[in-house]
Design a protein around this motif. Sequence first.
Motif, PDB file in Angstrom:
ATOM      1  N   LEU A  28      21.992  44.737  45.544  1.00 38.80           N
ATOM      2  CA  LEU A  28      23.255  43.855  44.848  1.00 38.80           C
ATOM      3  C   LEU A  28      22.880  42.858  44.378  1.00 38.80           C
ATOM      4  CD1 LEU A  28      24.952  44.366  47.591  1.00 38.80           C
ATOM      5  CD2 LEU A  28      25.607  44.905  45.250  1.00 38.80           C
ATOM      6  N   ASP A  29      22.227  43.283  42.905  1.00 34.98           N
ATOM      7  CA  ASP A  29      22.619  41.955  41.763  1.00 34.98           C
ATOM      8  C   ASP A  29      23.387  40.258  41.889  1.00 34.98           C
ATOM      9  OD1 ASP A  29      22.080  40.262  39.940  1.00 34.98           O
ATOM     10  OD2 ASP A  29      22.221  41.846  37.951  1.00 34.98           O
ATOM     11  N   ARG A  30      22.671  39.509  42.281  1.00 37.45           N
ATOM     12  CA  ARG A  30      23.467  37.980  42.599  1.00 37.45           C
ATOM     13  C   ARG A  30      24.702  37.446  41.488  1.00 37.45           C
ATOM     14  NH1 ARG A  30      23.507  33.018  43.047  1.00 37.45           N
ATOM     15  NH2 ARG A  30      24.175  32.403  45.273  1.00 37.45           N
ATOM     16  N   ARG A  31      23.681  37.246  40.855  1.00 35.35           N
ATOM     17  CA  ARG A  31      24.242  37.006  39.364  1.00 35.35           C
ATOM     18  C   ARG A  31      25.680  37.974  38.603  1.00 35.35           C
ATOM     19  NH1 ARG A  31      20.552  35.403  34.584  1.00 35.35           N
ATOM     20  NH2 ARG A  31      21.963  37.498  33.768  1.00 35.35           N
ATOM     21  N   ALA A  32      25.482  39.336  39.150  1.00 34.74           N
ATOM     22  CA  ALA A  32      26.349  40.130  38.351  1.00 34.74           C
ATOM     23  C   ALA A  32      27.905  39.951  39.356  1.00 34.74           C
ATOM     24  CB  ALA A  32      25.715  41.369  38.285  1.00 34.74           C
ATOM     25  N   ILE A  33      27.722  39.361  40.579  1.00 41.79           N
ATOM     26  CA  ILE A  33      28.349  38.935  41.013  1.00 41.79           C
ATOM     27  C   ILE A  33      28.819  37.436  40.730  1.00 41.79           C
ATOM     28  CG2 ILE A  33      29.580  38.450  43.316  1.00 41.79           C
ATOM     29  CD1 ILE A  33      27.375  40.177  44.608  1.00 41.79           C
ATOM     30  N   GLU A  48      44.259  45.205  47.347  1.00 49.29           N
ATOM     31  CA  GLU A  48      44.169  44.843  45.656  1.00 49.29           C
ATOM     32  C   GLU A  48      43.338  45.432  45.655  1.00 49.29           C
ATOM     33  OE1 GLU A  48      47.137  43.239  43.997  1.00 49.29           O
ATOM     34  OE2 GLU A  48      47.724  44.485  46.139  1.00 49.29           O
ATOM     35  N   ALA A  49      41.853  45.211  46.299  1.00 44.93           N
ATOM     36  CA  ALA A  49      40.831  44.879  45.446  1.00 44.93           C
ATOM     37  C   ALA A  49      40.152  46.778  45.421  1.00 44.93           C
ATOM     38  CB  ALA A  49      39.153  43.874  46.407  1.00 44.93           C
ATOM     39  N   ALA A  50      40.610  47.571  46.278  1.00 46.93           N
ATOM     40  CA  ALA A  50      41.009  48.795  46.421  1.00 46.93           C
ATOM     41  C   ALA A  50      41.580  49.154  45.317  1.00 46.93           C
ATOM     42  CB  ALA A  50      41.065  49.612  47.536  1.00 46.93           C
ATOM     43  N   VAL A 110      31.732  52.906  42.204  1.00 42.21           N
ATOM     44  CA  VAL A 110      31.693  51.849  41.684  1.00 42.21           C
ATOM     45  C   VAL A 110      31.315  51.095  41.612  1.00 42.21           C
ATOM     46  CG1 VAL A 110      33.433  50.237  43.401  1.00 42.21           C
ATOM     47  CG2 VAL A 110      34.205  52.532  44.085  1.00 42.21           C
ATOM     48  N   ASP A 111      31.080  50.304  40.623  1.00 46.07           N
ATOM     49  CA  ASP A 111      29.984  49.254  40.218  1.00 46.07           C
ATOM     50  C   ASP A 111      30.747  47.944  41.243  1.00 46.07           C
ATOM     51  OD1 ASP A 111      29.270  46.560  39.615  1.00 46.07           O
ATOM     52  OD2 ASP A 111      29.739  47.449  37.487  1.00 46.07           O
ATOM     53  N   ARG A 112      29.337  47.786  42.350  1.00 43.21           N
ATOM     54  CA  ARG A 112      29.300  47.518  43.944  1.00 43.21           C
ATOM     55  C   ARG A 112      29.442  45.990  43.170  1.00 43.21           C
ATOM     56  NH1 ARG A 112      24.562  48.423  47.730  1.00 43.21           N
ATOM     57  NH2 ARG A 112      23.233  48.377  46.174  1.00 43.21           N
ATOM     58  N   GLU A 113      29.034  45.145  42.147  1.00 37.83           N
ATOM     59  CA  GLU A 113      29.086  43.669  42.301  1.00 37.83           C
ATOM     60  C   GLU A 113      30.171  43.634  41.522  1.00 37.83           C
ATOM     61  OE1 GLU A 113      26.484  45.767  41.039  1.00 37.83           O
ATOM     62  OE2 GLU A 113      24.603  44.718  41.978  1.00 37.83           O
ATOM     63  N   ALA A 114      30.938  44.408  41.098  1.00 31.99           N
ATOM     64  CA  ALA A 114      32.501  43.810  40.092  1.00 31.99           C
ATOM     65  C   ALA A 114      33.479  44.297  41.579  1.00 31.99           C
ATOM     66  CB  ALA A 114      32.510  44.971  39.525  1.00 31.99           C
ATOM     67  N   PHE A 115      33.126  44.905  42.242  1.00 36.54           N
ATOM     68  CA  PHE A 115      33.842  44.850  43.625  1.00 36.54           C
ATOM     69  C   PHE A 115      33.677  43.884  44.467  1.00 36.54           C
ATOM     70  CE2 PHE A 115      35.209  46.500  47.339  1.00 36.54           C
ATOM     71  CZ  PHE A 115      36.179  46.557  47.029  1.00 36.54           C
ATOM     72  N   ALA A 116      32.076  43.768  44.650  1.00 37.72           N
ATOM     73  CA  ALA A 116      32.215  42.216  45.718  1.00 37.72           C
ATOM     74  C   ALA A 116      33.134  41.295  44.811  1.00 37.72           C
ATOM     75  CB  ALA A 116      30.682  41.833  45.601  1.00 37.72           C
ATOM     76  N   ALA A 117      33.407  41.105  43.709  1.00 33.13           N
ATOM     77  CA  ALA A 117      33.676  40.310  43.350  1.00 33.13           C
ATOM     78  C   ALA A 117      34.488  40.023  42.948  1.00 33.13           C
ATOM     79  CB  ALA A 117      33.437  39.534  41.274  1.00 33.13           C
ATOM     80  N   GLN A 164      39.897  38.149  45.309  1.00 29.92           N
ATOM     81  CA  GLN A 164      41.045  38.191  46.125  1.00 29.92           C
ATOM     82  C   GLN A 164      41.398  38.044  47.533  1.00 29.92           C
ATOM     83  OE1 GLN A 164      43.796  39.946  45.249  1.00 29.92           O
ATOM     84  NE2 GLN A 164      43.998  40.564  43.812  1.00 29.92           N
ATOM     85  N   LEU A 165      40.475  37.472  48.563  1.00 28.31           N
ATOM     86  CA  LEU A 165      40.138  36.790  49.113  1.00 28.31           C
ATOM     87  C   LEU A 165      40.785  35.572  49.508  1.00 28.31           C
ATOM     88  CD1 LEU A 165      36.912  38.248  51.558  1.00 28.31           C
ATOM     89  CD2 LEU A 165      39.269  38.161  52.283  1.00 28.31           C
TER      90      LEU A 165
END
Length: 264
Positions: free
Chosen positions: A4-9, A101-103, A179-186, A191-192
């Motif tokens: 996972l790319d921290r910056r992309a999050i 919401e994220a889903a 799913v783009d994992r970084e985009a989903f994490a952000a 949302q949180l």
Amino acid sequence: MSLLDRRAISERLDTESFGRTMYVFSEVGSTNEAANELASNGAPHGTVVIADSQTRGRGRMGRKWLSPPGCNLYISVILRPALPARDAPFITFVASIALHEAATGAGVKASIKWPNDLLAGVKKAAGVLTEMEVEGEKAKYMVVGIGVNLNMTDKMLAAELGEVASEATSFLVASGREVDREAFAASLINQLEKRYTEFMSAGKGPIIQQWTKRCGLIGRQVEVCEGDSVTRGVAEGINEAGHLLLRKTGGEVEEIVTGDVAIV
Ligand code: BT5
């Protein structure tokens, strides 16, 4: 897929405090375990811990959360809410609403299953585990952990999850889209914070309402198992204690404090 790319999050966050301190590991025992340790050493509210894989991912009541690398999201957030310890279930509900919401944003049709699951169709795609350190009657801090199966194929589900596989799914399997994992994490972190802030300012009422709207059990005949006991009834919603309300055949309503629910 790589780590996972921290910056992309980070660059996708629109939060005030959530994710402003963030640790991204390739492997940890458990992100909840790491977050608890950070919190006990004074890490600030909103600190996020993410890992590409976990060797001791945990669920409720000593269960395991299977956490293979390269495909999913395992994330924990440290919260320092001025909340009575008995309101902890609401942090799980806040997280479930954010997750839903994220889903939806990722194109997945999901529903919430009391108390802590996110289903895609009828299968489990994600789970929430809220833990806390109590001081007197208040939470000193809480850690809300979320595990989401994102890009596991059917083959990976079968290979990695063993006997759990038949009841589990991933966003990829459910929607046919990677799913783009970084985009989903952000998106999940955004949302949180949004839902948490709403809860802290507006209280339980709006959370109960939003949760109920997204819960797939409401109006359905369900069975709740807790140890050897089995209770059946129609799920009506949750109350201010976070308990599930079941209307039994005789008409009386039973409050379910804990257990595993199945639609029958
Ligand atoms: C949960 O527990 O669903 C809460 C899971 C929380 C996991 C996150 S990952 C990040 C953070 N760090 C951690 O160490 N934990 C949190 P529970 O309702 O008890 O469900 C656990 C059950 O789900 C297991 O007993 C299996 O049946 C099933 N399960 C395990 N791994 C799974 C997976 N990857 N996908 C779907 N189901 C799984």
